[in-house]
Scaffold this motif. Sequence first.
Motif, mmCIF file in Angstrom:
data_model
loop_
_atom_site.group_PDB
_atom_site.id
_atom_site.type_symbol
_atom_site.label_atom_id
_atom_site.label_comp_id
_atom_site.label_asym_id
_atom_site.label_seq_id
_atom_site.Cartn_x
_atom_site.Cartn_y
_atom_site.Cartn_z
ATOM 1 N N ASP A 234 -8.040 -10.135 6.557
ATOM 2 C CA ASP A 234 -9.023 -10.150 5.473
ATOM 3 C C ASP A 234 -8.932 -8.916 4.570
ATOM 4 O O ASP A 234 -9.844 -8.635 3.800
ATOM 5 C CB ASP A 234 -10.446 -10.364 6.004
ATOM 6 N N GLY A 235 -7.825 -8.179 4.634
ATOM 7 C CA GLY A 235 -7.531 -7.159 3.631
ATOM 8 C C GLY A 235 -8.099 -5.770 3.854
ATOM 9 O O GLY A 235 -8.275 -5.011 2.903
ATOM 10 N N TYR A 236 -8.333 -5.404 5.106
ATOM 11 C CA TYR A 236 -8.837 -4.062 5.393
ATOM 12 C C TYR A 236 -7.764 -3.227 6.080
ATOM 13 O O TYR A 236 -7.027 -3.720 6.932
ATOM 14 C CB TYR A 236 -10.093 -4.123 6.268
ATOM 15 N N ILE A 237 -7.687 -1.935 5.701
ATOM 16 C CA ILE A 237 -6.701 -1.036 6.290
ATOM 17 C C ILE A 237 -7.295 -0.190 7.409
ATOM 18 O O ILE A 237 -6.557 0.475 8.134
ATOM 19 C CB ILE A 237 -6.035 -0.141 5.224
ATOM 20 N N ALA A 238 -8.602 -0.214 7.536
ATOM 21 C CA ALA A 238 -9.295 0.522 8.599
ATOM 22 C C ALA A 238 -10.722 0.000 8.697
ATOM 23 O O ALA A 238 -11.219 -0.653 7.779
ATOM 24 C CB ALA A 238 -9.313 2.019 8.296
ATOM 25 N N ARG A 239 -11.340 0.304 9.812
ATOM 26 C CA ARG A 239 -12.771 0.002 9.936
ATOM 27 C C ARG A 239 -13.527 0.922 8.981
ATOM 28 O O ARG A 239 -12.966 1.889 8.470
ATOM 29 C CB ARG A 239 -13.240 0.221 11.370
ATOM 30 N N THR A 240 -14.809 0.669 8.737
ATOM 31 C CA THR A 240 -15.586 1.521 7.829
ATOM 32 C C THR A 240 -15.620 2.965 8.322
ATOM 33 O O THR A 240 -15.708 3.897 7.531
ATOM 34 C CB THR A 240 -17.025 0.995 7.645
ATOM 35 N N SER A 241 -15.485 3.167 9.612
ATOM 36 C CA SER A 241 -15.454 4.517 10.188
ATOM 37 C C SER A 241 -14.101 5.201 9.988
ATOM 38 O O SER A 241 -13.951 6.377 10.284
ATOM 39 C CB SER A 241 -15.737 4.440 11.695
ATOM 40 N N GLY A 242 -13.108 4.441 9.519
ATOM 41 C CA GLY A 242 -11.752 4.962 9.397
ATOM 42 C C GLY A 242 -10.900 4.657 10.609
ATOM 43 O O GLY A 242 -9.695 4.909 10.619
ATOM 44 N N ILE B 194 -5.933 -10.413 12.710
ATOM 45 C CA ILE B 194 -7.310 -10.096 13.062
ATOM 46 C C ILE B 194 -8.141 -10.116 11.786
ATOM 47 O O ILE B 194 -7.663 -9.735 10.713
ATOM 48 C CB ILE B 194 -7.419 -8.713 13.756
ATOM 49 N N ILE B 195 -9.355 -10.594 11.901
ATOM 50 C CA ILE B 195 -10.318 -10.543 10.806
ATOM 51 C C ILE B 195 -11.358 -9.505 11.200
ATOM 52 O O ILE B 195 -12.047 -9.669 12.207
ATOM 53 C CB ILE B 195 -10.960 -11.923 10.576
ATOM 54 N N LEU B 196 -11.441 -8.432 10.421
ATOM 55 C CA LEU B 196 -12.380 -7.359 10.740
ATOM 56 C C LEU B 196 -13.775 -7.629 10.180
ATOM 57 O O LEU B 196 -14.754 -7.145 10.718
ATOM 58 C CB LEU B 196 -11.870 -6.020 10.201
ATOM 59 N N GLY B 197 -13.860 -8.351 9.070
ATOM 60 C CA GLY B 197 -15.157 -8.661 8.490
ATOM 61 C C GLY B 197 -15.699 -7.581 7.582
ATOM 62 O O GLY B 197 -16.515 -7.851 6.712
ATOM 63 N N ASP B 198 -15.262 -6.342 7.786
ATOM 64 C CA ASP B 198 -15.727 -5.223 6.972
ATOM 65 C C ASP B 198 -14.786 -4.053 7.231
ATOM 66 O O ASP B 198 -14.115 -4.011 8.266
ATOM 67 C CB ASP B 198 -17.156 -4.837 7.357
ATOM 68 N N GLY B 199 -14.744 -3.130 6.311
ATOM 69 C CA GLY B 199 -13.901 -1.963 6.495
ATOM 70 C C GLY B 199 -13.496 -1.350 5.181
ATOM 71 O O GLY B 199 -14.102 -1.602 4.139
ATOM 72 N N ILE B 200 -12.455 -0.542 5.233
ATOM 73 C CA ILE B 200 -11.897 0.082 4.042
ATOM 74 C C ILE B 200 -10.874 -0.895 3.469
ATOM 75 O O ILE B 200 -9.919 -1.266 4.156
ATOM 76 C CB ILE B 200 -11.240 1.436 4.391
ATOM 77 N N PRO B 201 -11.055 -1.319 2.219
ATOM 78 C CA PRO B 201 -10.161 -2.326 1.661
ATOM 79 C C PRO B 201 -8.755 -1.772 1.403
ATOM 80 O O PRO B 201 -8.579 -0.575 1.179
ATOM 81 C CB PRO B 201 -10.836 -2.724 0.351
ATOM 82 N N LEU B 202 -7.789 -2.652 1.417
ATOM 83 C CA LEU B 202 -6.419 -2.286 1.096
ATOM 84 C C LEU B 202 -6.348 -1.624 -0.271
ATOM 85 O O LEU B 202 -5.696 -0.592 -0.449
ATOM 86 C CB LEU B 202 -5.529 -3.537 1.130
ATOM 87 N N ILE B 203 -7.025 -2.193 -1.242
ATOM 88 C CA ILE B 203 -7.043 -1.666 -2.602
ATOM 89 C C ILE B 203 -8.498 -1.537 -3.037
ATOM 90 O O ILE B 203 -9.257 -2.509 -2.954
ATOM 91 C CB ILE B 203 -6.292 -2.597 -3.569
ATOM 92 N N ALA B 204 -8.870 -0.346 -3.493
ATOM 93 C CA ALA B 204 -10.235 -0.147 -3.977
ATOM 94 C C ALA B 204 -10.515 -1.124 -5.111
ATOM 95 O O ALA B 204 -9.644 -1.427 -5.933
ATOM 96 C CB ALA B 204 -10.412 1.292 -4.457
ATOM 97 N N HIS B 205 -11.709 -1.646 -5.151
ATOM 98 C CA HIS B 205 -12.099 -2.672 -6.120
ATOM 99 C C HIS B 205 -11.833 -2.213 -7.557
ATOM 100 O O HIS B 205 -12.197 -1.106 -7.949
ATOM 101 C CB HIS B 205 -13.584 -3.009 -5.946
#
Length: 176
Positions: free
Chosen positions: A13-21, A132-143
């Motif tokens: 789902d396009g996240y490079i890390a969890r929101t915690s990094g 894996i689908i994380l559902g939330d996190g740091i996106p691959l590319i900032a919006h």
Amino acid sequence: MRSIQLFIATSLDGYIARTSGDVDWLFTDQDYGYTEFFEQVDTVLMGRKTYEQVLGFGEYPYHGKKGYVFSKTQQQQQDENVEFVSADWVNFLNQLRHAQGQNIWLVGGSELIRFCLQHGFVDELILSIHPIILGDGIPLIAHDPTLETLLKLQHTKNYETGLLQVTYAIQKQVEK
């Protein structure tokens, strides 16, 4: 001219890390082409948050490569691993691309990736998509709604673990 390549892992789902990094979800059971890629670059680029995250993993992993950290807040010139770039990123990257050397690795994070795409500095994206689908996190590319970019598929490789590695060349940025 040297090529700037984004080689990075992402969730489906396009996240490079969890929101915690945290990147505890990344596969570490095999190389996934990293060693071969690493031998083809002599320079690494990363944002300040990515650099701080990398330092938290233990020993600095990019020894033998020239390292640059892009930061709008950190003004120091360099440390034992990298030099900090705090102003005129466009001019700096233009000069770096035209200097002698091997390919350049854009390590991350999402803000620097967005900046480099926005200004036409990324030549190739090599995405290791983890199943894996994380559902939330740091996106691959900032919006950035102005960042529409066409890509051309160059190569795919799938692994028994379910990881899919996809290589794209930048075709062109769409004008809006």
